[in-house]
Design a protein around this motif. Sequence first.
Motif, short mmCIF file in Angstrom:
data_model
loop_
_atom_site.label_atom_id
_atom_site.label_comp_id
_atom_site.label_asym_id
_atom_site.label_seq_id
_atom_site.Cartn_x
_atom_site.Cartn_y
_atom_site.Cartn_z
N ARG A 372 -5.00 -0.88 0.62
CA ARG A 372 -3.59 -0.56 0.40
C ARG A 372 -3.39 0.08 -0.99
N THR A 428 -1.40 1.79 7.25
CA THR A 428 -2.77 2.06 6.79
C THR A 428 -2.99 3.53 6.44
N GLU A 429 -2.08 4.38 6.91
CA GLU A 429 -2.28 5.82 6.66
C GLU A 429 -0.99 6.48 6.21
#
Length: 456
Positions: A372, A428-429
């Motif tokens: 993160r 996450t992206e």
Amino acid sequence: MTDVVTILGAGCTGPLLAALLARRGLQVRIYERRADARRVPPAAGRSINLALAARGLAGLERAGLMAQVRPLLVPMRGRIVHDFGGGARFLPYGQRPHELLWSVPRAGLNKVLTDAAAAHGVEFHFEHLARGADFAAGTIDVENLRSGRRLRVPMTPVFGADGAASALREAMVRSGRATAREELLDHRYKELTVPAGPNGSHLLELGALHIWPRGGYMLIALPNADGTFTATLFLAAEGGPVSFATLTTAAAVRELFARDFADVLPLVPDLAAQFAANPVGRMSTIYAAPWQVGAQALLIGDAAHAIVPFHGQGMNCAFEDCRALDDLIGAGLGWSDCFARFDALRREDTAAIARMAIENYVEMRDTVRDPRFALQKQLSLELERRQPDRFIPRYSMVMFHEEIAYAEAERRGAVQSVLLDEATRGRTELGDIDLRALEAAVIERLPPVTTPVVRA
Ligand SMILES: Cc1cc2nc3c(=O)[nH]c(=O)nc-3n(C[C@H](O)[C@H](O)[C@H](O)COP(=O)(O)OP(=O)(O)OC[C@H]3O[C@@H](n4cnc5c(N)ncnc54)[C@H](O)[C@@H]3O)c2cc1C
């Protein structure tokens, strides 16, 4: 203003301040307890190289020293984070060509500063130790360490650039003219040299600061121009499964490196010998107030506000002190007003960098391993591309934006941190994040940057 001033200490701050004062026509003398570092090689294991960033560069530029300093510098464009398995990731520090840090050898920089001050007529008295001060008489007690002779040097005025264990600060405290507190970190550091490879090649990738974050402790390495790296192990003094207190044998040191820093172990064949020979260093934050005694004395640099080294800002901040003081002197104030204004001007900013430096330790040794963290870094750079006047990553504000005061960087950083946390929670992206909504929140919560760094 009188025309003879005294500076205690010829580390980073003393000679730069001396050069700036001498350029203003003042006669300056420096008393330094060590021998002349240009002749005697520095002791091993005491922060051999330093990260130089925008605030430090601005101080050196003010003194016209960049031409002499530039050949000493090795660029570092980002962090290379080494994981347990030997894998490595590059995380850039910034995104513009000038957004990089420079590794500079302390001894080389000190030589440039000392030569420059001497060229301006500054008188250096090496092997002279300041022992105390008599504020009623207006004198400093200085001992010539070669002859044992004691001198009484008038405070007309005196600048305490004598580092974290400042004798001038101690005298101010002892005479009831200031209070001071040292907050010692319960972690220590030890420096080790990674030798150069064949023909002066670098055995680790050049152009970056290397970090082996291990949660609770870490190893870092900064490149030197001669092919070596200076590695620093930061570790608890005692307690927990691993600490300096447990590393008492060559076998224990080798075992730690084999387990946690396996890719470094083969690069340092004399690891155990270096570990035994090099000192363990302490790190602390100094809180002192006030920094001045009327028109007689002023603390500056580490003597006033030493910080822990995890933001690579102690020297940079001290050079910013020199620049701020030079501005105040240039404004034609008397010493007393000048010192009071300096204290008022720098207090909030130096307190902010002290806090951010402590926070950065946790980031370097722990957070940097979190996926993160990488996503937030990526997102920060994207937001900076979209809103360059409003969203500047806090790390960049501190390291690359000398026009943004430390306190302002800390305040804006707190708002940005909330935005980043909200935006990356459960993501996450970058593609998962609603960037348009986030950009609107940036515009709403962050005004454009306006604060000048020196508000004299
Ligand atoms: C491990 C480590 C890594 C660091 N890395 C960085 C970095 O990457 N970037 C960065 O910006 N900063 C870094 N720093 C901080 C930086 O070293 C200091 O902020 C900087 O040296 C402060 O300069 P100064 O001149 O105020 O004090 P110092 O450099 O400590 O100089 C004080 C001088 O005063 C002399 N002196 C002391 N007492 C007396 C006395 N009684 N009489 C006469 N002379 C005396 C000393 O011998 C010394 O020469 C690091 C610090 C450490 C410990």
